[in-house]
Design an enzyme around this catalytic site. Sequence first.
Site, PDB file in Angstrom:
ATOM      1  N   VAL A  59       0.845  -1.280   0.088  1.00  0.00           N
ATOM      2  CA  VAL A  59       0.049   0.087  -0.001  1.00  0.00           C
ATOM      3  C   VAL A  59       0.833   1.294   0.055  1.00  0.00           C
ATOM      4  O   VAL A  59       0.449   2.195  -0.741  1.00  0.00           O
ATOM      5  CB  VAL A  59      -0.886   0.248   1.046  1.00  0.00           C
ATOM      6  CG1 VAL A  59      -1.724   1.309   1.340  1.00  0.00           C
ATOM      7  CG2 VAL A  59      -2.117  -1.157   1.096  1.00  0.00           C
ATOM      8  N   VAL A  62       2.316   2.024  -3.372  1.00  0.00           N
ATOM      9  CA  VAL A  62       1.439   2.378  -4.305  1.00  0.00           C
ATOM     10  C   VAL A  62       1.163   3.747  -4.197  1.00  0.00           C
ATOM     11  O   VAL A  62       0.868   4.706  -5.123  1.00  0.00           O
ATOM     12  CB  VAL A  62       0.272   1.595  -4.511  1.00  0.00           C
ATOM     13  CG1 VAL A  62      -0.782   2.161  -5.335  1.00  0.00           C
ATOM     14  CG2 VAL A  62       0.531   0.166  -5.100  1.00  0.00           C
ATOM     15  N   GLU A  63       0.777   3.808  -2.890  1.00  0.00           N
ATOM     16  CA  GLU A  63       0.324   5.353  -2.412  1.00  0.00           C
ATOM     17  C   GLU A  63       1.371   6.211  -2.464  1.00  0.00           C
ATOM     18  O   GLU A  63       1.107   7.417  -2.920  1.00  0.00           O
ATOM     19  CB  GLU A  63      -0.362   5.179  -1.172  1.00  0.00           C
ATOM     20  CG  GLU A  63      -1.345   4.443  -0.762  1.00  0.00           C
ATOM     21  CD  GLU A  63      -2.735   5.320  -1.355  1.00  0.00           C
ATOM     22  OE1 GLU A  63      -2.533   6.434  -1.810  1.00  0.00           O
ATOM     23  OE2 GLU A  63      -3.690   4.602  -1.430  1.00  0.00           O
ATOM     24  N   SER A  64       2.644   6.188  -2.051  1.00  0.00           N
ATOM     25  CA  SER A  64       3.636   7.343  -2.104  1.00  0.00           C
ATOM     26  C   SER A  64       5.105   6.814  -2.306  1.00  0.00           C
ATOM     27  O   SER A  64       5.899   7.643  -2.386  1.00  0.00           O
ATOM     28  CB  SER A  64       3.637   7.787  -0.507  1.00  0.00           C
ATOM     29  OG  SER A  64       4.236   6.744   0.432  1.00  0.00           O
ATOM     30  N   TYR A 171      -5.647   0.460  -8.963  1.00  0.00           N
ATOM     31  CA  TYR A 171      -4.875   0.501  -7.609  1.00  0.00           C
ATOM     32  C   TYR A 171      -4.902  -1.047  -7.168  1.00  0.00           C
ATOM     33  O   TYR A 171      -3.849  -1.307  -6.508  1.00  0.00           O
ATOM     34  CB  TYR A 171      -5.794   1.215  -6.637  1.00  0.00           C
ATOM     35  CG  TYR A 171      -5.326   1.563  -5.369  1.00  0.00           C
ATOM     36  CD1 TYR A 171      -4.358   2.372  -4.749  1.00  0.00           C
ATOM     37  CD2 TYR A 171      -5.875   0.746  -4.295  1.00  0.00           C
ATOM     38  CE1 TYR A 171      -3.848   2.500  -3.516  1.00  0.00           C
ATOM     39  CE2 TYR A 171      -5.632   0.812  -3.028  1.00  0.00           C
ATOM     40  CZ  TYR A 171      -4.340   1.794  -2.521  1.00  0.00           C
ATOM     41  OH  TYR A 171      -3.792   1.886  -1.434  1.00  0.00           O
TER      42      TYR A 171
END
Length: 189
Positions: A59, A62-64, A171
Amino acid sequence: MKRKKFRSRLLLLVVICFIVFLFGKSDWITKQLYPVKYNGVIVESSEKYDVDPHLIAAVIRVESNFQTGRESPKGAVGLMQLMPTTSDWIIERANLEHIPAEKLLHDPTMNIELGTWYLNHLLSQFDGEKVKAIAAYNAGPGNVSKWIEQGTWSGEFATADDIPFGETRRYVQKVFYYYNKYKEVYPKL
């Protein structure tokens, strides 16, 4: 002529050495391609909230991409890209002291803890089904529940192409790509 032959042999030797290096150090190269930062914080939050550390790392990737200080155009902040309203809700539900948005933006420990608590909450809400929880992390649990109730999406990874939101569809696919990679590269994360 001798000089040309020497250069050819030297080039061949360099290529062979490079190939040997790649195969000999493939684990090193793989870890360079799939780095995990904040391992200690991830493992600590993983144990505290009973969430697979590989899922947390995926996560974050993918997020940051493990970069603090990130803020999305929609206002999500930090490593795990938490919306301020979601963060406030988590803080209230988890009985944590208020954490200012600025701290969530730059403090990996706080951001990972809140994001992991939220993942645990979503996993509980969706009976431990990781794919549904990850879709809900992106699109919201209300949307995921609605898609499943209406038969729009089965909630399974195999039917992720049926997820109505393109962003959420991509996502889910990205998170599970990295999840599987991290399990392979870092089996003891």
